[in-house]
Motif scaffolding. Structure first.
Motif, PDB file in Angstrom:
ATOM      1  N   GLY A 172       0.809  -1.213   0.000  1.00 25.51           N
ATOM      2  CA  GLY A 172       0.000   0.000   0.000  1.00 25.51           C
ATOM      3  C   GLY A 172       0.838   1.256   0.000  1.00 25.51           C
ATOM      4  N   VAL A 173       1.943   1.240   0.747  1.00 22.16           N
ATOM      5  CA  VAL A 173       2.850   2.387   0.776  1.00 22.16           C
ATOM      6  C   VAL A 173       3.477   2.609  -0.587  1.00 22.16           C
ATOM      7  CG1 VAL A 173       5.041   3.225   1.719  1.00 22.16           C
ATOM      8  CG2 VAL A 173       3.328   2.236   3.253  1.00 22.16           C
ATOM      9  N   ALA A 174       3.929   1.526  -1.238  1.00 22.20           N
ATOM     10  CA  ALA A 174       4.538   1.655  -2.563  1.00 22.20           C
ATOM     11  C   ALA A 174       3.535   2.194  -3.579  1.00 22.20           C
ATOM     12  CB  ALA A 174       5.081   0.300  -3.014  1.00 22.20           C
ATOM     13  N   ALA A 175       2.282   1.708  -3.523  1.00 21.61           N
ATOM     14  CA  ALA A 175       1.254   2.184  -4.457  1.00 21.61           C
ATOM     15  C   ALA A 175       0.935   3.651  -4.213  1.00 21.61           C
ATOM     16  CB  ALA A 175      -0.007   1.335  -4.321  1.00 21.61           C
ATOM     17  N   ALA A 176       0.880   4.060  -2.943  1.00 22.63           N
ATOM     18  CA  ALA A 176       0.610   5.463  -2.630  1.00 22.63           C
ATOM     19  C   ALA A 176       1.722   6.364  -3.146  1.00 22.63           C
ATOM     20  CB  ALA A 176       0.446   5.638  -1.120  1.00 22.63           C
ATOM     21  N   LEU A 177       2.962   5.930  -3.000  1.00 27.37           N
ATOM     22  CA  LEU A 177       4.082   6.717  -3.517  1.00 27.37           C
ATOM     23  C   LEU A 177       3.985   6.883  -5.029  1.00 27.37           C
ATOM     24  CD1 LEU A 177       7.025   5.234  -1.418  1.00 27.37           C
ATOM     25  CD2 LEU A 177       6.068   7.528  -1.229  1.00 27.37           C
ATOM     26  N   ASP A 178       3.580   5.824  -5.730  1.00 28.85           N
ATOM     27  CA  ASP A 178       3.426   5.910  -7.186  1.00 28.85           C
ATOM     28  C   ASP A 178       2.334   6.901  -7.562  1.00 28.85           C
ATOM     29  OD1 ASP A 178       5.423   4.078  -7.607  1.00 28.85           O
ATOM     30  OD2 ASP A 178       4.069   2.348  -7.780  1.00 28.85           O
ATOM     31  N   ARG A 179       1.217   6.877  -6.843  1.00 27.40           N
ATOM     32  CA  ARG A 179       0.133   7.808  -7.153  1.00 27.40           C
ATOM     33  C   ARG A 179       0.539   9.240  -6.846  1.00 27.40           C
ATOM     34  NH1 ARG A 179      -2.962   3.565  -4.980  1.00 27.40           N
ATOM     35  NH2 ARG A 179      -2.935   4.537  -2.923  1.00 27.40           N
ATOM     36  N   PHE A 180       1.233   9.452  -5.724  1.00 26.36           N
ATOM     37  CA  PHE A 180       1.674  10.804  -5.366  1.00 26.36           C
ATOM     38  C   PHE A 180       2.650  11.351  -6.396  1.00 26.36           C
ATOM     39  CE2 PHE A 180       1.059  10.015  -0.513  1.00 26.36           C
ATOM     40  CZ  PHE A 180      -0.314   9.947  -0.718  1.00 26.36           C
ATOM     41  N   ALA A 181       3.493  10.479  -6.964  1.00 25.86           N
ATOM     42  CA  ALA A 181       4.531  10.928  -7.900  1.00 25.86           C
ATOM     43  C   ALA A 181       3.959  11.400  -9.221  1.00 25.86           C
ATOM     44  CB  ALA A 181       5.536   9.803  -8.141  1.00 25.86           C
ATOM     45  N   GLN A 182       2.681  11.108  -9.513  1.00 25.32           N
ATOM     46  CA  GLN A 182       2.082  11.508 -10.784  1.00 25.32           C
ATOM     47  C   GLN A 182       1.704  12.980 -10.807  1.00 25.32           C
ATOM     48  OE1 GLN A 182      -1.224   8.855 -11.359  1.00 25.32           O
ATOM     49  NE2 GLN A 182       0.060   7.065 -11.711  1.00 25.32           N
ATOM     50  N   ASP A 183       1.829  13.668  -9.684  1.00 23.19           N
ATOM     51  CA  ASP A 183       1.454  15.072  -9.608  1.00 23.19           C
ATOM     52  C   ASP A 183       2.688  15.893  -9.267  1.00 23.19           C
ATOM     53  OD1 ASP A 183       0.236  17.479  -9.347  1.00 23.19           O
ATOM     54  OD2 ASP A 183      -1.337  16.824  -7.986  1.00 23.19           O
ATOM     55  N   GLY A 184       2.934  16.950 -10.053  1.00 26.14           N
ATOM     56  CA  GLY A 184       4.099  17.796  -9.786  1.00 26.14           C
ATOM     57  C   GLY A 184       3.929  18.690  -8.578  1.00 26.14           C
ATOM     58  N   GLU A 185       2.693  18.862  -8.116  1.00 29.24           N
ATOM     59  CA  GLU A 185       2.437  19.717  -6.957  1.00 29.24           C
ATOM     60  C   GLU A 185       2.152  18.830  -5.750  1.00 29.24           C
ATOM     61  OE1 GLU A 185      -1.015  22.748  -5.342  1.00 29.24           O
ATOM     62  OE2 GLU A 185      -0.769  22.432  -7.486  1.00 29.24           O
ATOM     63  N   GLY A 199       4.626  -9.227   4.374  1.00 25.04           N
ATOM     64  CA  GLY A 199       5.448 -10.143   3.601  1.00 25.04           C
ATOM     65  C   GLY A 199       6.009  -9.542   2.333  1.00 25.04           C
ATOM     66  N   THR A 200       5.691  -8.264   2.054  1.00 24.30           N
ATOM     67  CA  THR A 200       6.186  -7.585   0.863  1.00 24.30           C
ATOM     68  C   THR A 200       7.410  -6.747   1.225  1.00 24.30           C
ATOM     69  OG1 THR A 200       3.929  -7.446   0.040  1.00 24.30           O
ATOM     70  CG2 THR A 200       5.557  -6.055  -1.039  1.00 24.30           C
ATOM     71  N   GLU A 201       8.357  -6.668   0.303  1.00 22.16           N
ATOM     72  CA  GLU A 201       9.562  -5.871   0.536  1.00 22.16           C
ATOM     73  C   GLU A 201       9.195  -4.399   0.622  1.00 22.16           C
ATOM     74  OE1 GLU A 201      13.593  -5.249   1.234  1.00 22.16           O
ATOM     75  OE2 GLU A 201      12.462  -7.128   1.116  1.00 22.16           O
ATOM     76  N   PRO A 202       9.629  -3.687   1.684  1.00 15.24           N
ATOM     77  CA  PRO A 202       9.311  -2.257   1.811  1.00 15.24           C
ATOM     78  C   PRO A 202       9.910  -1.454   0.662  1.00 15.24           C
ATOM     79  CG  PRO A 202      10.129  -3.154   3.892  1.00 15.24           C
ATOM     80  CD  PRO A 202      10.374  -4.194   2.841  1.00 15.24           C
ATOM     81  N   PRO A 203       9.278  -0.352   0.287  1.00 12.61           N
ATOM     82  CA  PRO A 203       9.812   0.478  -0.807  1.00 12.61           C
ATOM     83  C   PRO A 203      11.157   1.077  -0.425  1.00 12.61           C
ATOM     84  CG  PRO A 203       8.031   1.611   0.335  1.00 12.61           C
ATOM     85  CD  PRO A 203       8.056   0.217   0.876  1.00 12.61           C
ATOM     86  N   SER A 204      12.031   1.199  -1.407  1.00 11.87           N
ATOM     87  CA  SER A 204      13.368   1.734  -1.152  1.00 11.87           C
ATOM     88  C   SER A 204      13.449   3.243  -1.329  1.00 11.87           C
ATOM     89  CB  SER A 204      14.378   1.075  -2.098  1.00 11.87           C
ATOM     90  OG  SER A 204      14.016   1.317  -3.458  1.00 11.87           O
ATOM     91  N   SER A 205      12.369   3.874  -1.804  1.00 12.24           N
ATOM     92  CA  SER A 205      12.414   5.303  -2.104  1.00 12.24           C
ATOM     93  C   SER A 205      12.298   6.195  -0.878  1.00 12.24           C
ATOM     94  CB  SER A 205      11.308   5.661  -3.108  1.00 12.24           C
ATOM     95  OG  SER A 205      10.048   5.236  -2.629  1.00 12.24           O
ATOM     96  N   PRO A 207      12.776   6.209   3.697  1.00 18.05           N
ATOM     97  CA  PRO A 207      13.238   5.441   4.857  1.00 18.05           C
ATOM     98  C   PRO A 207      12.078   4.761   5.562  1.00 18.05           C
ATOM     99  CG  PRO A 207      14.091   7.700   4.890  1.00 18.05           C
ATOM    100  CD  PRO A 207      13.056   7.650   3.825  1.00 18.05           C
ATOM    101  N   VAL A 208      12.314   3.549   6.039  1.00 13.90           N
ATOM    102  CA  VAL A 208      11.329   2.835   6.852  1.00 13.90           C
ATOM    103  C   VAL A 208      11.754   2.968   8.308  1.00 13.90           C
ATOM    104  CG1 VAL A 208      10.268   0.607   7.346  1.00 13.90           C
ATOM    105  CG2 VAL A 208      10.820   1.232   4.986  1.00 13.90           C
ATOM    106  N   VAL A 209      10.980   3.711   9.085  1.00 12.20           N
ATOM    107  CA  VAL A 209      11.362   4.000  10.472  1.00 12.20           C
ATOM    108  C   VAL A 209      10.565   3.179  11.472  1.00 12.20           C
ATOM    109  CG1 VAL A 209      12.130   6.337   9.941  1.00 12.20           C
ATOM    110  CG2 VAL A 209       9.745   5.937  10.569  1.00 12.20           C
ATOM    111  N   GLY A 210       9.757   2.273  10.996  1.00  9.93           N
ATOM    112  CA  GLY A 210       9.008   1.436  11.921  1.00  9.93           C
ATOM    113  C   GLY A 210       8.322   0.307  11.191  1.00  9.93           C
ATOM    114  N   THR A 211       8.172  -0.828  11.878  1.00  8.55           N
ATOM    115  CA  THR A 211       7.471  -1.971  11.311  1.00  8.55           C
ATOM    116  C   THR A 211       6.464  -2.482  12.320  1.00  8.55           C
ATOM    117  OG1 THR A 211       9.410  -2.604  10.004  1.00  8.55           O
ATOM    118  CG2 THR A 211       7.714  -4.283  10.329  1.00  8.55           C
ATOM    119  N   VAL A 212       5.226  -2.614  11.883  1.00  6.77           N
ATOM    120  CA  VAL A 212       4.165  -3.144  12.729  1.00  6.77           C
ATOM    121  C   VAL A 212       3.871  -4.565  12.278  1.00  6.77           C
ATOM    122  CG1 VAL A 212       1.764  -2.912  13.450  1.00  6.77           C
ATOM    123  CG2 VAL A 212       3.171  -0.871  13.118  1.00  6.77           C
ATOM    124  N   VAL A 213       4.057  -5.530  13.177  1.00  8.50           N
ATOM    125  CA  VAL A 213       3.763  -6.928  12.855  1.00  8.50           C
ATOM    126  C   VAL A 213       2.273  -7.150  13.026  1.00  8.50           C
ATOM    127  CG1 VAL A 213       4.206  -9.337  13.452  1.00  8.50           C
ATOM    128  CG2 VAL A 213       6.045  -7.644  13.619  1.00  8.50           C
TER     129      VAL A 213
END
Length: 504
Positions: A172-185, A199-205, A207-213
């Protein structure tokens, strides 16, 4: 037992990222900057507008003291009325409708002034009043347009944004970053993420400062709610976030989301949720409630009734006027095409219109007469992706054809298609039958609107766009249509044609 692995995740993050990344210097982030005071800037502009109106009123009403006092009171009260009417601008996203807010405020002031004038027998509805009203409304609208333009410029540069922590599953975080990147503002500057382990690899774009199991069966739900809400709070404070954004698929729903809003509100951090909807304009969204639930209504805006009549009338009238004004130019271009290369001046091609109906589109011929036969041998050299054939240096284009294409003059005969009702001035790009044959269900949605001579695709890059970008822009237009957007796109088209961006 479920645990919140905040500290260990933070340690792993520190080992692979530099401290500067936590200051908001990631791909979607910007350095910490002073916030842009939208309300203060508009209030200052309204005060200046009121002062100008007051001076003008005093000059125009020198012979009638009572009229000068009444209209002057309107000018003095104007900033206060506007603050009451438009002071609820969202802290993150500003106001939705600049013109409507100002006109509503003007209507309220005029109503009060008219009643007061009737009670005290003061002829307020005169020249002084009309001039003052024009100054107040026009000045305040101009102020808001200028402030919004300034805000857009700052955000395009990565300034005047709010440091934001994304919360949700890694996907969900990776998808949100992709949607946010489509807008220059970017009103939100993503500085870090607190990831729910799915179970998904966190996005590298970022920093990941916390993980909730995620929770396990039999775990105390009340204790878990307290744990994960506290984990998000620690992550937000660690990166000095001013906003927390919950992404789709997150465990933060219902009572847990409400508990998070309470905790963040107590420390002055805003909470927003990403619903996962893409390209839905604000005027299509309505909030309501049923019982204790908050509901989002996504409205349909396909032009029908009076709105469709207004669009059709505008198309026909403007097309007729443009054809009349440009008739000498059209005649000159037709002669030039005919003289410089054997063959017809007008090229006719079957295109697919609204609801899949075929029509014959007209253009000035810009290619040699055997261009259609030679297309097959050039397919391997195409520059574009998807079903559209695009070639930056197409050998089939004539010398005068390149000039016509550069400034979109070859498309002027399509004004006749607009007069016939087969096309609109603004709409999705008209497609070829062979292109439509390859459409999937998403791309076929483009056929829900009348194709246009111009649209979002033309003012956003034209032939430089990829196929997916073209489809996304066309669908944004189809789904979010408004009459005002059509007028704005016509204005933007003039700039795009002069600059000849993406024309080949």
């Amino acid at each position: 037992m479920a645990t919140v692995d905040l500290l260990s995740a933070g340690a792993r993050t520190r080992s692979r990222r530099t401290p500067s990344e936590f200051d908001g210097r990631g791909p979607l982030a910007s350095p910490a900057t002073r916030p842009f005071r939208y309300r203060r800037a508009t209030a200052a502009g309204d005060l200046l507008t009121g002062a100008v109106a007051l001076v003008v009123t005093a000059v125009l009403s020198r012979s009638r003291l009572d009229v000068a006092v009444a209209v002057g009171a309107m000018a003095v009260a104007w900033p206060l009325v506007l603050t009451a009417k438009t002071g609820r601008a969202d802290r993150l996203f500003g106001v939705r409708n600049t013109y409507l807010d100002v006109l509503r405020a003007l209507a309220a002031v005029v109503a009060v002034l008219a009643v007061a004038g009737a009670l005290f027998s003061i002829p307020v509805l005169g020249t002084a009043f009309l001039v003052a009203a024009a100054i107040l409304a026009g000045g305040s609208i101009a102020v808001r347009l200028a402030v919004r333009r300034k805000l857009r410029r700052l955000r395009a540069l990565g300034r005047a944004t709010r440091r934001t922590l994304l919360v949700g599953p890694a996907s969900g975080v990776a998808a949100a970053l992709d949607r946010f990147a489509q807008d220059g503002e970017h009103p939100l500057s993503v500085v870090a993420a607190c990831v729910e382990d799915d179970g998904t690899e966190p996005p590298s774009s970022v920093p990941v400062v916390g993980t909730v199991v995620r929770g396990l069966p039999g775990h105390d739900d009340a204790l878990r709610d307290e744990e994960i809400v506290h984990a998000v709070r620690l992550a937000a404070q660690r990166v000095r976030a001013r906003t927390v954004c919950v992404t789709p698929g997150s465990e933060f729903t219902g009572d847990r989301l409400r508990a998070l809003s309470w905790m963040l509100g107590d420390i002055g951090i805003d909470l927003v949720t990403d619903l996962g909807l893409s390209d839905v304009a604000p005027h299509r969204m309505g909030l309501g409630s049923m019982g204790s639930s908050v509901l989002l209504h996504v409205k349909q805006v396909r032009p029908t009734g009076l709105r469709l009549a207004a669009k059709v009338a505008t198309d026909r009238v403007l097309a007729a006027l443009i054809l009349l004004l440009l008739s000498p130019l059209l005649l000159a271009i037709g002669v030039a095409v005919k003289v410089t290369d054997p063959g017809p001046a007008i090229y006719r091609q079957v295109r697919v219109g609204r609801d899949g109906l075929f029509f014959t589109m007209l253009k000035f011929r810009t290619m040699y007469v055997d261009a259609d036969q030679r297309r097959a041998e050039l397919l391997d050299s195409a520059d574009g992706d998807g079903p559209m054939f695009k070639m930056r240096h197409d050998p089939r284009i004539t010398r005068i054809g390149r000039l016509l294409r550069k400034y979109s003059l070859d498309e002027l005969p399509q004004l006749v298609n607009v007069l016939r009702g087969e096309m609109s001035l603004v709409g999705p790009r008209p497609a070829l039958p062979e292109e439509v044959a390859t459409y999937d269900g998403t791309a076929r949605r483009r056929l829900a609107a009348i194709p246009g001579m111009t649209g979002l695709w033309q003012v956003s890059g034209r032939s430089n766009l990829t196929w997916s970008e073209t489809v996304r822009l066309d669908l944004r237009y189809v789904d979010n249509w408004s009459y005002g957007d059509d007028l704005q796109l016509l204005r933007r088209t003039a700039k795009a044609v002069v600059r000849s961006t993406g024309a080949y």
